[in-house]
Design a protein around this motif. Sequence first.
Motif, PDB file in Angstrom:
ATOM      1  N   HIS A   1       6.701  60.557  69.007  1.00 12.51           N
ATOM      2  CA  HIS A   1       7.628  60.844  69.912  1.00 12.51           C
ATOM      3  C   HIS A   1       8.800  59.859  70.080  1.00 12.51           C
ATOM      4  O   HIS A   1       9.862  60.166  70.304  1.00 12.51           O
TER       5      HIS A   1
ATOM      6  N   LYS B   1      15.396  68.946  73.025  1.00 18.99           N
ATOM      7  CA  LYS B   1      14.239  69.585  73.136  1.00 18.99           C
ATOM      8  C   LYS B   1      12.706  68.864  73.121  1.00 18.99           C
ATOM      9  O   LYS B   1      11.903  68.954  73.797  1.00 18.99           O
TER      10      LYS B   1
ATOM     11  N   ASN C   1      10.066  67.294  75.596  1.00 17.42           N
ATOM     12  CA  ASN C   1       8.755  67.827  75.548  1.00 17.42           C
ATOM     13  C   ASN C   1       7.666  67.204  76.864  1.00 17.42           C
ATOM     14  O   ASN C   1       7.689  66.008  76.610  1.00 17.42           O
ATOM     15  N   GLU C   2       7.389  68.005  77.809  1.00 23.08           N
ATOM     16  CA  GLU C   2       7.070  67.474  78.718  1.00 23.08           C
ATOM     17  C   GLU C   2       5.484  66.903  78.455  1.00 23.08           C
ATOM     18  O   GLU C   2       4.959  65.862  79.143  1.00 23.08           O
TER      19      GLU C   2
ATOM     20  N   TYR D   1      10.545  76.049  66.990  1.00 29.56           N
ATOM     21  CA  TYR D   1      10.365  75.383  68.477  1.00 29.56           C
ATOM     22  C   TYR D   1      11.828  74.960  68.811  1.00 29.56           C
ATOM     23  O   TYR D   1      12.313  75.099  69.846  1.00 29.56           O
TER      24      TYR D   1
ATOM     25  N   SER E   1      12.571  74.862  77.414  1.00 33.30           N
ATOM     26  CA  SER E   1      11.159  75.531  77.251  1.00 33.30           C
ATOM     27  C   SER E   1      10.376  75.358  78.516  1.00 33.30           C
ATOM     28  O   SER E   1      10.735  74.769  79.198  1.00 33.30           O
TER      29      SER E   1
ATOM     30  N   ASP F   1       5.869  73.916  75.301  1.00 32.53           N
ATOM     31  CA  ASP F   1       5.714  72.578  74.979  1.00 32.53           C
ATOM     32  C   ASP F   1       4.317  71.970  74.425  1.00 32.53           C
ATOM     33  O   ASP F   1       4.026  71.366  73.538  1.00 32.53           O
TER      34      ASP F   1
END
Length: 303
Positions: A44, A70, A74-75, A121, A127, A132
Amino acid sequence: MQILYAFKGGESDNFNKDQKFLLQSIDGMYHLYLLLMSLLIEVHKKAEINIEKTQKKLLATKEDKDPNKKLIHNEVFLMLRKDTALLDDIEKHKITNWQLDDEYVDILFREILASDLYAEYMQTKTSTFKEDKDFVVDVFKEIVAPNEKLYEYIEDKNLTWLDDLPIINTAILKILKKVKQNSNPTHFVPDLYKDEDDKKFAIDLLKKTILNQTTLNAEIEGKTKNWDADRIASIDYILLKMGICEMLNFSSIPVKVTINEYLEIAKEYSTPKSSVFINGVLDKLVKEYQEGKKLNKIGRGLL
């Protein structure tokens, strides 16, 4: 099983080193878990760095200057990066692999970018938490877990990890699937043992199998008279000893659970016919033990 396979001593020999190795091996599973979770974090971070570089390109396009963020928003990835308990454990275990061997982060990141998962995605710029989470789960299941280069890297670092890898991959998938926006702060730091009894079971099974080798060997020989000892695979012999020991000494474990567990291990580590052989021997012994009332099981349905 592996420790008993390597054990060359007798019932009177000191096996403290073997017990210590058992516990170290189990602890090593958590180290492998942290290694893979830290890999997700580094992937990430790589996505974040990649966007920063793209925006600074000399001949940046409009899309380069205003990229779809996005992935870096991403959470679930952000939860991993902000989980102080997880980060503390990674630091305590001195996991710096991906700073030293960052080419594996690059390999996985490129595979993600080239995947249909990523293309689908990134079709939108926003989103839900579920979307996610599903993306991270799918990335781990379809790209990280089956990656051959990563597999080779793990094999090179610790040979015993190859046996642990399927278990750890499954555990990570379960943890990722269960995460929620309001999950507790230690969600990504699971307990290595379910409870103290879990840990005690591992130690006791090793001890009792070693300390009762003469008796266990006699039980097996009594049910394999028509078999040449040399024809019985070493692993099969060990699994039979462990299975008999478990049936006779662990009152809370159902007989069927014991037999099924050792049949599965035999399928994984021994010969194609081993599970049939082990099942036959244990089945005969169970009937004999039931008739002689030697199976002291506690609870309903444990036989």
